[in-house]
Motif scaffolding. Structure first.
Motif, PDB file in Angstrom:
ATOM      1  N   ALA D  90       0.864  -1.174   0.000  1.00  0.00           N
ATOM      2  CA  ALA D  90       0.000   0.000   0.000  1.00  0.00           C
ATOM      3  C   ALA D  90       0.907   1.233   0.000  1.00  0.00           C
ATOM      4  O   ALA D  90       1.861   1.281   0.779  1.00  0.00           O
ATOM      5  CB  ALA D  90      -0.890   0.001   1.238  1.00  0.00           C
ATOM      6  N   LEU D 117     -12.979   3.390   2.031  1.00  0.00           N
ATOM      7  CA  LEU D 117     -12.147   2.287   1.592  1.00  0.00           C
ATOM      8  C   LEU D 117     -12.733   1.776   0.290  1.00  0.00           C
ATOM      9  O   LEU D 117     -13.773   1.098   0.287  1.00  0.00           O
ATOM     10  CB  LEU D 117     -12.107   1.176   2.655  1.00  0.00           C
ATOM     11  CG  LEU D 117     -11.302  -0.056   2.237  1.00  0.00           C
ATOM     12  CD1 LEU D 117      -9.849   0.290   1.967  1.00  0.00           C
ATOM     13  CD2 LEU D 117     -11.399  -1.126   3.313  1.00  0.00           C
ATOM     14  N   ARG D 120      -9.576   0.491  -4.945  1.00  0.00           N
ATOM     15  CA  ARG D 120      -8.207   0.824  -5.322  1.00  0.00           C
ATOM     16  C   ARG D 120      -7.610   1.923  -4.459  1.00  0.00           C
ATOM     17  O   ARG D 120      -6.403   2.086  -4.386  1.00  0.00           O
ATOM     18  CB  ARG D 120      -8.186   1.284  -6.784  1.00  0.00           C
ATOM     19  CG  ARG D 120      -8.999   0.341  -7.681  1.00  0.00           C
ATOM     20  CD  ARG D 120      -8.868   0.643  -9.143  1.00  0.00           C
ATOM     21  NE  ARG D 120      -9.213   2.010  -9.488  1.00  0.00           N
ATOM     22  CZ  ARG D 120      -9.337   2.459 -10.735  1.00  0.00           C
ATOM     23  NH1 ARG D 120      -9.130   1.632 -11.762  1.00  0.00           N
ATOM     24  NH2 ARG D 120      -9.654   3.716 -10.982  1.00  0.00           N
ATOM     25  N   LEU D 121      -8.477   2.723  -3.812  1.00  0.00           N
ATOM     26  CA  LEU D 121      -7.988   3.854  -3.021  1.00  0.00           C
ATOM     27  C   LEU D 121      -8.603   3.829  -1.630  1.00  0.00           C
ATOM     28  O   LEU D 121      -9.792   3.542  -1.470  1.00  0.00           O
ATOM     29  CB  LEU D 121      -8.371   5.183  -3.693  1.00  0.00           C
ATOM     30  CG  LEU D 121      -7.675   5.558  -5.000  1.00  0.00           C
ATOM     31  CD1 LEU D 121      -8.235   6.881  -5.522  1.00  0.00           C
ATOM     32  CD2 LEU D 121      -6.161   5.670  -4.806  1.00  0.00           C
ATOM     33  N   SER D 145      -2.991   4.173  -2.254  1.00  0.00           N
ATOM     34  CA  SER D 145      -3.321   3.202  -3.282  1.00  0.00           C
ATOM     35  C   SER D 145      -3.192   1.819  -2.642  1.00  0.00           C
ATOM     36  O   SER D 145      -2.148   1.495  -2.072  1.00  0.00           O
ATOM     37  CB  SER D 145      -2.344   3.346  -4.453  1.00  0.00           C
ATOM     38  OG  SER D 145      -2.547   2.323  -5.397  1.00  0.00           O
ATOM     39  N   VAL D 146      -4.265   1.033  -2.688  1.00  0.00           N
ATOM     40  CA  VAL D 146      -4.245  -0.263  -2.002  1.00  0.00           C
ATOM     41  C   VAL D 146      -4.384  -1.392  -3.013  1.00  0.00           C
ATOM     42  O   VAL D 146      -5.071  -1.264  -4.024  1.00  0.00           O
ATOM     43  CB  VAL D 146      -5.359  -0.363  -0.929  1.00  0.00           C
ATOM     44  CG1 VAL D 146      -5.084   0.601   0.217  1.00  0.00           C
ATOM     45  CG2 VAL D 146      -6.740  -0.120  -1.509  1.00  0.00           C
TER      46      VAL D 146
END
Lengths: 149, 149, 149, 149
Positions: D90, D117, D120-121, D145-146
Motif C-alpha cells: 500500500a 475504503l 483501489r484507493l 493506493s491499495v
C-alpha cells in the motif's frame, strides 16, 4: 530528447473543437461555447477560457472561489480528454486549490498540464490567470480517476 | 472540561437567520434562501443545506464537483461568520477536497467545523453527505484569511 | 518584460552558501551539507539535493514519503530564505504532496518556485525528481507563514 | 444502526501488536517499538504514539513538519493495515497537512480514521495532538493506493 519533447511530438487524441463538441454532448448543463471555451489542446495539456459575467463575482468585486474551482476542474478534464480520448466517466477524486491574487472582474484563462498519466489515476496542475496578466491568480493540483485507456 | 465543552458554551456571534440575511446582502448573486439554506450555526460550526436541481449534475447523473466545492466553501464561510461575526472580506486562501462517493441526485448537507481560529487564518474541515445518508460523499479542508477580530 | 524576467533580474537575498550556513546554524539537527545540499538559489527559487542513504527507503526499495516531504519542505524554506532573507521563524502552515512515480534508491533533487509572496503568506510549488531523470517523482505545493519583510 | 455502529462491530484485521510486528519486519529502518508505538487499532482506525527526541525539533523548539508528516503517514498506514490486513505495498499517493498549533517538545499522538475504503484507493484523515492536549496540532488527509483486498 526529454519528456517534454516527447509530449510535443505526440498528437492530442482530441482537438479543442472535438473536446468542445464532446462536452456539449455529455455535459449539456455546462455552458461550453458560451461561458467556457476550449482554446487549445495538446497531449497532456489544455487551455480554457472563462468568459466574465456578474454571476462569477463574490463580495469585494472579485471572481469567486467556486468559479475558479470550476475553471480549474474543467480545464483538467479537457487535458485528460485530449490525452486519453473521449471518456465520459473520468471523475475528479481530489483537488487542492490555492488562491493567490484577487482576480479583476474579467475573463480568466486556465491552463492544465498533466504531471502523471497512470493506468488508473491522472494527476495534473492547473494555473489560472486573468486575461492579459502573467501572474497566477490561483494554482490547483487535481487527481482524476480514469477508465482503462 | 475540554475544548468541545467550551465550544458548546460559547454562543455563536451570528444565528443561522443572521448569517442568511448577511449573505443575501453581501452576496446577492448567490441564491441563499432558495438553493442554499443555513440550518444551524454554533461557535466554530455551521450546517448548510443545498437544494437539488438539474444544474448541479454532471455526466453520470451525479452531483458535480464544482457544486460540492461551492457547498463546502460556503459552509466554511458560514462557520467563520458564526464564530467571528459579520466580516464580508474573509476570503478562502486554499481548499482541498476529496470526492469519496458519487452522491445521488438529491439534496446535500455540508457541515463545517473550525479546526483553528488564529489571528489571521481560520482552518476548518467540511463533511458533505447526501440528505439521509451517514457516509461522507466528500470531505474538504479549507483555510480562510480573516480580518482582525 | 514579464514577471519571469523581473525575477531573473532581482538578485537573491541569500546565496546557496549563505542559506546553507544559516540552516546549519538554526537547524543543527538537520544534516545540511551532508545529507542535504543547496545547489542554487535565485529570487523566488531554490534547488536542493538529497544524498541517498538506506534510511530514506521504505518497503519496495523506494524512497519513503517522509523523506520526500522533508526534501520538498526544506527546498521551499530555502526558496523563502533566498527571497526574503534570513528569517528563522518562517513556518510551514500547509503542504500538499502528490506522489507520482516510485523513485529509484538514489539521490533526489527538489526545485522550489515561489508562486506568491504576500505580506503574511508565501505560496510555492516544489517538483522532485531522481537525479538524472526528467519526470517528476513527486509534486508539492506549500504555504509558509512569513514574518514582516 | 449507522455506519459508525457497523465499524464498531467489525473486528480489525490486525491488532496493534500485529501491526507493530508487521512494520518491524517490512520497514526495519523505521523505529517501530522505540520511537513509534501503535497503541490501538480498530476497523478503519489506528492510534500511534511518537516518542519525543531532540531529532524531532525545528527552529523555535517545536516539533518539525517532517516529523509530524511521518506520524500522520504511518498512522494512516496502520489504519489501512488494521482494515484490510497485511499488505506491504500500500503506498501513499497524496497527503495534505495543515499545521495548526506549534506543538511543545514532547510526545505526540496521531489518530487516523478511514473516510473511504474503495477497491483501489483508501482515503483517511489524521489528527495530531501533543500528549495530554485536546486541541489539534496538525490535521491531515491522505490517499493510499491499495492492492486488491
Amino acid at each position: 530528447m526529454d519528456a517534454h519533447d516527447n509530449a510535443k511530438l505526440t498528437p492530442p487524441k482530441m482537438t479543442a473543437a472535438e473536446v468542445s463538441a464532446f462536452l456539449v454532448q455529455v455535459f449539456p448543463q455546462f455552458a461550453i461555447g458560451r461561458s467556457y471555451k476550449i482554446e487549445e489542446t495538446r497531449h497532456g495539456f489544455a487551455r480554457m477560457h472563462m468568459v466574465y459575467g456578474d454571476h462569477l463575482l463574490r463580495p469585494g468585486g472579485t471572481i469567486s472561489g467556486p468559479a475558479m474551482f470550476t475553471l480549474a476542474d474543467v480545464a483538467m478534464y479537457a487535458a485528460v480528454l485530449a490525452t486519453i480520448g473521449p471518456v465520459a466517466l473520468a471523475v475528479t477524486t481530489s483537488l487542492t486549490i490555492n488562491f493567490l491574487r484577487k482576480p479583476e472582474p474579467r475573463d480568466m484563462i486556465g491552463e492544465a498540464r498533466m504531471l502523471k498519466l497512470g493506468k488508473r489515476l491522472a494527476v495534473g496542475e492547473i494555473g489560472l490567470v486573468s486575461e492579459g496578466e502573467s501572474e497566477l491568480a490561483a494554482h490547483a493540483t487535481a487527481t482524476y480517476s480514469v477508465p482503462p485507456h
